[in-house]
Design an enzyme around this catalytic site. Sequence first.
Site, short mmCIF file in Angstrom:
data_model
loop_
_atom_site.label_atom_id
_atom_site.label_comp_id
_atom_site.label_asym_id
_atom_site.label_seq_id
_atom_site.Cartn_x
_atom_site.Cartn_y
_atom_site.Cartn_z
N ASN A 114 -37.82 14.03 -32.69
CA ASN A 114 -36.94 14.53 -33.73
C ASN A 114 -35.72 15.19 -33.11
OD1 ASN A 114 -37.40 16.55 -36.77
ND2 ASN A 114 -35.60 15.59 -35.94
N THR A 115 -35.92 16.35 -32.51
CA THR A 115 -34.80 17.13 -31.97
C THR A 115 -34.01 16.33 -30.91
OG1 THR A 115 -36.07 19.14 -32.34
CG2 THR A 115 -34.14 19.32 -30.92
N LYS A 140 -50.01 14.34 -41.17
CA LYS A 140 -49.98 14.95 -39.84
C LYS A 140 -50.36 16.42 -40.01
CE LYS A 140 -46.88 16.56 -36.21
NZ LYS A 140 -45.47 16.71 -35.79
N ALA A 191 -43.61 16.32 -29.65
CA ALA A 191 -43.02 17.62 -29.30
C ALA A 191 -42.58 17.70 -27.84
CB ALA A 191 -43.96 18.77 -29.63
N GLY A 192 -41.36 18.16 -27.65
CA GLY A 192 -40.86 18.47 -26.32
C GLY A 192 -40.19 17.34 -25.58
N GLY A 210 -39.23 21.27 -29.77
CA GLY A 210 -37.79 21.47 -29.74
C GLY A 210 -37.20 21.89 -28.41
#
Length: 266
Positions: free
Chosen positions: A217-218, A108, A195-196, A169
């Site tokens: 992830n987050t 990635k 992301a996000g 995040g």
Amino acid sequence: MQRKNEDDFLTIGPYAFRSRLFLGTGKYPSVDVQKRAIEASGAEVVTFAVRRVDLERREGVEGVSGVLEGVDLSRHRLLPNTAGARTAEEAIRLARLAKASGLSSMIKVEIVGDTRTLLPDPIETLKATEALVREGFIVLAYTSDDPVLAKRLEAVGAHAVMPGAAPIGTGLGILNPYALKLIVESVRVPVIVDAGLGAPSDVALALELGADAVLVNTAVAEAKDPVKMAEAMRHAVLAGRMAYRAGRMPKRAYASASSPMEGMIT
């Protein structure tokens, strides 16, 4: 490259996956929680930052034990990422290091262009993607939600594009669904929203809009119960993908009765 086939596998380069949920490995409160969250998610692909591992001193997949401790490497494919890179040269070096250490030829490419927003650098990302494709890497390129850039990345050989839904995040969800839809319509390689994303509803929407997969992830790691959230994300991916393949009803400006008057007994 077609985004779907008869069995609805997610195909990226030579790899085929049943799960359309990719999971990151940062921010978990403990190794045990991370391990149980990965299992609950059903994810087949687990990503981590190459910079979190000293691969120059430790060779082979055993070198990632500190980052992915407890992950069954026979069941999960590793997706090293170049997080922390600020230039194409840095990203290329990290990718080569991961491949030479026996981790993966799938990478990635993540090159941050702004430290406050952590938005990707489009020029450096394009350069790194083109160079790594020429070297035989399977490249998944993290990018903004710009349809033109997604097309450029596809043109230089990216095996998948990974547009951010919102800054990394933030958990803000999909800020521009229109742009995401344009990307899905514009490229033939897989689109993985990265992301996000903050909640299962965000994940379901991404799949409903036609994205082929998501990376979270987050949203999982910082949930009050990461394991339950991982399971919720798993179900959201399944529901979103099924809804996309089913085809939603059209939106209408005016009401349409569920029970039409035609044929009613009066």
